[in-house]
Scaffold this motif. Structure first.
Motif, mmCIF file in Angstrom:
data_model
loop_
_atom_site.group_PDB
_atom_site.id
_atom_site.type_symbol
_atom_site.label_atom_id
_atom_site.label_comp_id
_atom_site.label_asym_id
_atom_site.label_seq_id
_atom_site.Cartn_x
_atom_site.Cartn_y
_atom_site.Cartn_z
ATOM 1 N N ARG A 221 10.560 -2.731 -5.901
ATOM 2 C CA ARG A 221 11.165 -3.599 -4.898
ATOM 3 C C ARG A 221 12.200 -2.832 -4.080
ATOM 4 O O ARG A 221 12.296 -3.011 -2.861
ATOM 5 N N TYR A 222 12.953 -1.974 -4.736
ATOM 6 C CA TYR A 222 13.950 -1.185 -4.018
ATOM 7 C C TYR A 222 13.284 -0.187 -3.072
ATOM 8 O O TYR A 222 13.746 0.038 -1.957
ATOM 9 N N ILE A 223 12.181 0.413 -3.527
ATOM 10 C CA ILE A 223 11.461 1.364 -2.677
ATOM 11 C C ILE A 223 10.904 0.648 -1.449
ATOM 12 O O ILE A 223 10.978 1.156 -0.323
ATOM 13 N N SER B 25 0.825 -1.210 0.000
ATOM 14 C CA SER B 25 0.000 0.000 0.000
ATOM 15 C C SER B 25 0.855 1.255 0.000
ATOM 16 O O SER B 25 0.539 2.236 -0.676
ATOM 17 N N LEU B 26 1.962 1.242 0.745
ATOM 18 C CA LEU B 26 2.873 2.382 0.754
ATOM 19 C C LEU B 26 3.418 2.649 -0.645
ATOM 20 O O LEU B 26 3.474 3.797 -1.102
ATOM 21 N N GLY B 27 3.816 1.573 -1.327
ATOM 22 C CA GLY B 27 4.343 1.731 -2.682
ATOM 23 C C GLY B 27 3.300 2.250 -3.650
ATOM 24 O O GLY B 27 3.582 3.133 -4.468
ATOM 25 N N ASP B 28 2.082 1.718 -3.547
ATOM 26 C CA ASP B 28 0.999 2.162 -4.433
ATOM 27 C C ASP B 28 0.672 3.641 -4.209
ATOM 28 O O ASP B 28 0.504 4.407 -5.162
ATOM 29 N N LEU B 29 0.585 4.037 -2.955
ATOM 30 C CA LEU B 29 0.249 5.429 -2.646
ATOM 31 C C LEU B 29 1.377 6.373 -3.047
ATOM 32 O O LEU B 29 1.125 7.498 -3.508
ATOM 33 N N ASN B 30 2.612 5.924 -2.869
ATOM 34 C CA ASN B 30 3.742 6.750 -3.293
ATOM 35 C C ASN B 30 3.665 7.036 -4.790
ATOM 36 O O ASN B 30 3.857 8.179 -5.226
ATOM 37 N N TRP B 31 3.362 5.996 -5.585
ATOM 38 C CA TRP B 31 3.245 6.203 -7.024
ATOM 39 C C TRP B 31 2.023 7.068 -7.350
ATOM 40 O O TRP B 31 2.081 7.941 -8.216
#
Length: 215
Positions: free
Chosen positions: A156-158, A122-128
């Protein structure tokens, strides 16, 4: 349950298992073995493996095999350096077109990112979503799609950076600084902040990976 639902669930589970080092990194992943492990047919396994390969989580090995793509300092540096130059360029085209409505949407996303129980997906999705809602205002689809692809390859790195390097608070503060510059239509300042935002995170990550060659 539709056929798409188990495939999506499998995709998320396999990404989490790669993050948690539950899938081996130095041997080929066999579809038959994965089918038994996850309790699904080989068709969703095949589709998910292809999707994860396209997003940089897996890499080709041999003629038909795939394996977990180890975190790599050189790859991370290449990805972040490309982002450093392409994203400020795209943002520069967008700033004057970013409306109060878009700023409100971006602020809402940042507030969602403050929720303490968010998982890495979810963090990755929201960041994008935060970056994408700003960049789309540029109306430069070719440039936008290339940036979107870079974010997928960086995902993956994020996620690793967020979980292992505890970088989320720094990133969040920089997002708000970026929004303030955009709100003031300070094009060059916004571009500089974004470049710094990407480069700082990249340098921290690359330095860590260089010191941890076994990852």
């Amino acid at each position: 349950m539709t056929s798409k639902q188990p495939a999506e669930s499998l995709y998320l589970q396999m990404k989490q298992d790669i993050r948690d080092s539950k899938l081996p990194t130095k041997c080929s992943l066999k579809q038959e073995q994965l089918s038994k492990q996850y309790g699904v047919s080989r068709i969703p396994i095949r589709d998910v493996l292809q999707r994860l390969k396209n997003e940089g989580w897996l890499k080709q090995t041999g003629k038909r095999g795939v394996m977990v793509n180890p975190l790599n300092a050189t790859e991370a540096e290449d990805l972040y350096q490309m982002r450093m130059y392409l994203e400020p360029l795209l943002l520069g085209h967008a700033v004057q077109r970013i409306s109060h409505q878009i700023l409100g949407q971006a602020t809402d996303i940042l507030e969602q990112l403050e929720h303490p129980s968010l998982d890495l997906e979810s963090l990755g999705d929201l960041n994008w979503q935060f970056h994408a809602c700003l960049y789309q205002a540029a109306e430069r689809p070719t440039l936008f799609n290339n940036v979107k692809n870079l974010h997928q390859l960086c995902s993956r790195y994020i996620g690793f950076q967020t979980s292992e390097l505890d970088y989320q608070d720094n990133s969040h503060q920089e997002h708000y600084q970026l929004l303030n510059a955009i709100r003031g239509k300070q094009v060059e300042h916004a571009k500089a902040l974004l470049k710094q935002h990407i480069s700082k995170a990249g340098e921290v990550l690359v330095s860590y990976l260089e010191a941890q060659p076994s990852l």
